[in-house]
Design a protein around this motif. Structure first.
Motif, PDB file in Angstrom:
ATOM      1  N   SER A  71      48.772  15.053  35.671  1.00  0.00           N
ATOM      2  CA  SER A  71      49.564  16.077  34.998  1.00  0.00           C
ATOM      3  C   SER A  71      51.026  15.662  34.895  1.00  0.00           C
ATOM      4  O   SER A  71      51.474  14.750  35.585  1.00  0.00           O
ATOM      5  CB  SER A  71      49.475  17.409  35.762  1.00  0.00           C
ATOM      6  N   SER A  72      51.765  16.378  34.071  1.00  0.00           N
ATOM      7  CA  SER A  72      53.199  16.118  33.928  1.00  0.00           C
ATOM      8  C   SER A  72      53.969  16.578  35.159  1.00  0.00           C
ATOM      9  O   SER A  72      55.122  16.210  35.343  1.00  0.00           O
ATOM     10  CB  SER A  72      53.735  16.815  32.680  1.00  0.00           C
ATOM     11  N   THR A  73      53.331  17.375  36.013  1.00  0.00           N
ATOM     12  CA  THR A  73      53.963  17.833  37.254  1.00  0.00           C
ATOM     13  C   THR A  73      53.540  16.979  38.448  1.00  0.00           C
ATOM     14  O   THR A  73      53.676  17.413  39.590  1.00  0.00           O
ATOM     15  CB  THR A  73      53.633  19.314  37.517  1.00  0.00           C
ATOM     16  N   ASN A  74      52.996  15.799  38.186  1.00  0.00           N
ATOM     17  CA  ASN A  74      52.666  14.814  39.223  1.00  0.00           C
ATOM     18  C   ASN A  74      51.504  15.249  40.117  1.00  0.00           C
ATOM     19  O   ASN A  74      51.550  15.068  41.328  1.00  0.00           O
ATOM     20  CB  ASN A  74      53.902  14.476  40.053  1.00  0.00           C
ATOM     21  N   ILE A  75      50.473  15.829  39.497  1.00  0.00           N
ATOM     22  CA  ILE A  75      49.255  16.212  40.206  1.00  0.00           C
ATOM     23  C   ILE A  75      48.095  15.466  39.571  1.00  0.00           C
ATOM     24  O   ILE A  75      47.943  15.461  38.355  1.00  0.00           O
ATOM     25  CB  ILE A  75      49.009  17.728  40.127  1.00  0.00           C
ATOM     26  N   LEU A  76      47.271  14.839  40.384  1.00  0.00           N
ATOM     27  CA  LEU A  76      46.100  14.106  39.909  1.00  0.00           C
ATOM     28  C   LEU A  76      44.863  14.958  40.120  1.00  0.00           C
ATOM     29  O   LEU A  76      44.596  15.407  41.240  1.00  0.00           O
ATOM     30  CB  LEU A  76      45.963  12.783  40.666  1.00  0.00           C
ATOM     31  N   ALA A  77      44.112  15.213  39.046  1.00  0.00           N
ATOM     32  CA  ALA A  77      42.833  15.921  39.135  1.00  0.00           C
ATOM     33  C   ALA A  77      41.729  14.875  39.141  1.00  0.00           C
ATOM     34  O   ALA A  77      41.712  13.970  38.302  1.00  0.00           O
ATOM     35  CB  ALA A  77      42.658  16.875  37.959  1.00  0.00           C
ATOM     36  N   VAL A  78      40.814  14.988  40.099  1.00  0.00           N
ATOM     37  CA  VAL A  78      39.727  14.024  40.257  1.00  0.00           C
ATOM     38  C   VAL A  78      38.412  14.784  40.332  1.00  0.00           C
ATOM     39  O   VAL A  78      38.258  15.700  41.151  1.00  0.00           O
ATOM     40  CB  VAL A  78      39.907  13.185  41.542  1.00  0.00           C
ATOM     41  N   TYR A  85      38.922  17.936  42.757  1.00  0.00           N
ATOM     42  CA  TYR A  85      39.989  17.913  43.747  1.00  0.00           C
ATOM     43  C   TYR A  85      41.329  17.694  43.059  1.00  0.00           C
ATOM     44  O   TYR A  85      41.405  17.029  42.024  1.00  0.00           O
ATOM     45  CB  TYR A  85      39.768  16.772  44.754  1.00  0.00           C
ATOM     46  N   LEU A  86      42.374  18.235  43.655  1.00  0.00           N
ATOM     47  CA  LEU A  86      43.740  18.020  43.192  1.00  0.00           C
ATOM     48  C   LEU A  86      44.481  17.259  44.273  1.00  0.00           C
ATOM     49  O   LEU A  86      44.435  17.630  45.454  1.00  0.00           O
ATOM     50  CB  LEU A  86      44.447  19.349  42.929  1.00  0.00           C
ATOM     51  N   TRP A  87      45.159  16.182  43.869  1.00  0.00           N
ATOM     52  CA  TRP A  87      45.991  15.407  44.786  1.00  0.00           C
ATOM     53  C   TRP A  87      47.428  15.545  44.329  1.00  0.00           C
ATOM     54  O   TRP A  87      47.779  15.187  43.202  1.00  0.00           O
ATOM     55  CB  TRP A  87      45.562  13.938  44.801  1.00  0.00           C
ATOM     56  N   TYR A  88      48.268  16.092  45.198  1.00  0.00           N
ATOM     57  CA  TYR A  88      49.679  16.294  44.906  1.00  0.00           C
ATOM     58  C   TYR A  88      50.428  15.030  45.327  1.00  0.00           C
ATOM     59  O   TYR A  88      50.563  14.750  46.520  1.00  0.00           O
ATOM     60  CB  TYR A  88      50.207  17.526  45.646  1.00  0.00           C
ATOM     61  N   ALA A  89      50.900  14.266  44.371  1.00  0.00           N
ATOM     62  CA  ALA A  89      51.487  12.955  44.636  1.00  0.00           C
ATOM     63  C   ALA A  89      52.761  13.025  45.473  1.00  0.00           C
ATOM     64  O   ALA A  89      53.017  12.134  46.270  1.00  0.00           O
ATOM     65  CB  ALA A  89      51.769  12.227  43.322  1.00  0.00           C
ATOM     66  N   GLU A  90      53.546  14.057  45.304  1.00  0.00           N
ATOM     67  CA  GLU A  90      54.817  14.136  46.030  1.00  0.00           C
ATOM     68  C   GLU A  90      54.631  14.420  47.516  1.00  0.00           C
ATOM     69  O   GLU A  90      55.394  13.936  48.344  1.00  0.00           O
ATOM     70  CB  GLU A  90      55.717  15.187  45.388  1.00  0.00           C
ATOM     71  N   THR A  91      53.602  15.196  47.856  1.00  0.00           N
ATOM     72  CA  THR A  91      53.384  15.548  49.263  1.00  0.00           C
ATOM     73  C   THR A  91      52.188  14.842  49.879  1.00  0.00           C
ATOM     74  O   THR A  91      52.074  14.774  51.091  1.00  0.00           O
ATOM     75  CB  THR A  91      53.179  17.067  49.406  1.00  0.00           C
ATOM     76  N   GLY A  92      51.256  14.354  49.044  1.00  0.00           N
ATOM     77  CA  GLY A  92      50.043  13.722  49.548  1.00  0.00           C
ATOM     78  C   GLY A  92      48.952  14.720  49.912  1.00  0.00           C
ATOM     79  O   GLY A  92      47.888  14.348  50.405  1.00  0.00           O
ATOM     80  N   ARG A  93      49.192  15.995  49.649  1.00  0.00           N
ATOM     81  CA  ARG A  93      48.222  17.044  49.979  1.00  0.00           C
ATOM     82  C   ARG A  93      47.036  16.991  49.019  1.00  0.00           C
ATOM     83  O   ARG A  93      47.197  16.733  47.828  1.00  0.00           O
ATOM     84  CB  ARG A  93      48.906  18.408  49.892  1.00  0.00           C
ATOM     85  N   ASN A 108      26.872  18.498  37.058  1.00  0.00           N
ATOM     86  CA  ASN A 108      28.035  17.704  37.463  1.00  0.00           C
ATOM     87  C   ASN A 108      29.240  18.050  36.602  1.00  0.00           C
ATOM     88  O   ASN A 108      29.097  18.589  35.511  1.00  0.00           O
ATOM     89  CB  ASN A 108      27.746  16.206  37.308  1.00  0.00           C
ATOM     90  N   VAL A 109      30.408  17.704  37.108  1.00  0.00           N
ATOM     91  CA  VAL A 109      31.625  17.811  36.316  1.00  0.00           C
ATOM     92  C   VAL A 109      31.695  16.569  35.435  1.00  0.00           C
ATOM     93  O   VAL A 109      31.589  15.442  35.927  1.00  0.00           O
ATOM     94  CB  VAL A 109      32.876  17.911  37.216  1.00  0.00           C
ATOM     95  N   SER A 110      31.838  16.762  34.132  1.00  0.00           N
ATOM     96  CA  SER A 110      31.833  15.633  33.204  1.00  0.00           C
ATOM     97  C   SER A 110      33.221  15.265  32.699  1.00  0.00           C
ATOM     98  O   SER A 110      33.410  14.175  32.177  1.00  0.00           O
ATOM     99  CB  SER A 110      30.918  15.918  32.016  1.00  0.00           C
ATOM    100  N   SER A 111      34.204  16.167  32.834  1.00  0.00           N
ATOM    101  CA  SER A 111      35.558  15.824  32.398  1.00  0.00           C
ATOM    102  C   SER A 111      36.582  16.771  33.015  1.00  0.00           C
ATOM    103  O   SER A 111      36.289  17.930  33.298  1.00  0.00           O
ATOM    104  CB  SER A 111      35.671  15.866  30.873  1.00  0.00           C
ATOM    105  N   VAL A 112      37.769  16.222  33.217  1.00  0.00           N
ATOM    106  CA  VAL A 112      38.933  17.017  33.626  1.00  0.00           C
ATOM    107  C   VAL A 112      40.102  16.567  32.760  1.00  0.00           C
ATOM    108  O   VAL A 112      40.245  15.393  32.449  1.00  0.00           O
ATOM    109  CB  VAL A 112      39.279  16.848  35.124  1.00  0.00           C
ATOM    110  N   SER A 113      40.927  17.523  32.352  1.00  0.00           N
ATOM    111  CA  SER A 113      42.088  17.186  31.532  1.00  0.00           C
ATOM    112  C   SER A 113      43.139  18.274  31.663  1.00  0.00           C
ATOM    113  O   SER A 113      42.837  19.460  31.489  1.00  0.00           O
ATOM    114  CB  SER A 113      41.686  17.031  30.067  1.00  0.00           C
ATOM    115  N   TRP A 114      44.359  17.859  31.966  1.00  0.00           N
ATOM    116  CA  TRP A 114      45.471  18.796  32.016  1.00  0.00           C
ATOM    117  C   TRP A 114      45.892  19.148  30.602  1.00  0.00           C
ATOM    118  O   TRP A 114      45.966  18.276  29.732  1.00  0.00           O
ATOM    119  CB  TRP A 114      46.655  18.191  32.765  1.00  0.00           C
ATOM    120  N   VAL A 115      46.174  20.416  30.341  1.00  0.00           N
ATOM    121  CA  VAL A 115      46.679  20.850  29.044  1.00  0.00           C
ATOM    122  C   VAL A 115      48.103  20.327  28.924  1.00  0.00           C
ATOM    123  O   VAL A 115      48.939  20.589  29.786  1.00  0.00           O
ATOM    124  CB  VAL A 115      46.625  22.385  28.919  1.00  0.00           C
TER     125      VAL A 115
END
Length: 135
Positions: A71-78, A85-93, A108-115
């Motif tokens: 995401s543009s807010t530095n969050i990785l969706a996996v 899962y969401l990984w917050y890059a700034e804190t590592g949470r 199963n989950v087939s896709s994730v995408s931030w708007v």
């Protein structure tokens, strides 16, 4: 291969048989433009090892799935099998966003995408044909 009239001279802007599409340097005055600005080369360091390795144990191996989105807010969706899962890059949470284990083992989950133009909305596509929006 032979030419009856000899080899033709190359056409256009060529130097040493390499086509010149664009040049920002003034190595040859015939290619120099009046509005050319000097460019400064910047050396940058490219690390030889990763700075962080994230474990993804149930990531599906399928070319057509989109299982990562940054995401543009530095969050990785996996998407890992039936979970997102969401990984917050700034804190590592790490946070589990959703779990579809109650839908059965073939779901199963087939896709994730931030708007891109909507803030913190995540679209999650599933193998049973549903798209879910999370905020």
């Amino acid at each position: 291969l032979s030419f009856a009239n000899g080899v033709q001279a190359p056409k256009g802007n060529t130097i040493h048989d390499i086509d010149i599409l664009h040049s920002s340097s003034s190595f040859d005055s015939s290619f120099h433009r009046d509005d050319d600005r000097s460019t400064k080369l910047v050396n940058r360091h490219i690390p030889s090892s990763p700075s962080r390795v994230l474990d993804a144990p149930d990531m599906m191996d399928d070319y057509y799935l989109n299982l990562l989105s940054w995401s543009s807010t530095n969050i990785l969706a996996v998407a890992l099998s039936q979970r997102v899962y969401l990984w917050y890059a700034e804190t590592g949470r790490i946070e589990e966003l959703c779990n579809f284990e109650d839908r059965g083992t073939d779901v199963n989950v087939s896709s994730v995408s931030w708007v891109q133009e909507g803030g913190g909305y995540l679209a999650v596509g599933t193998s049973w044909g549903k798209t879910l929006l999370w905020d």
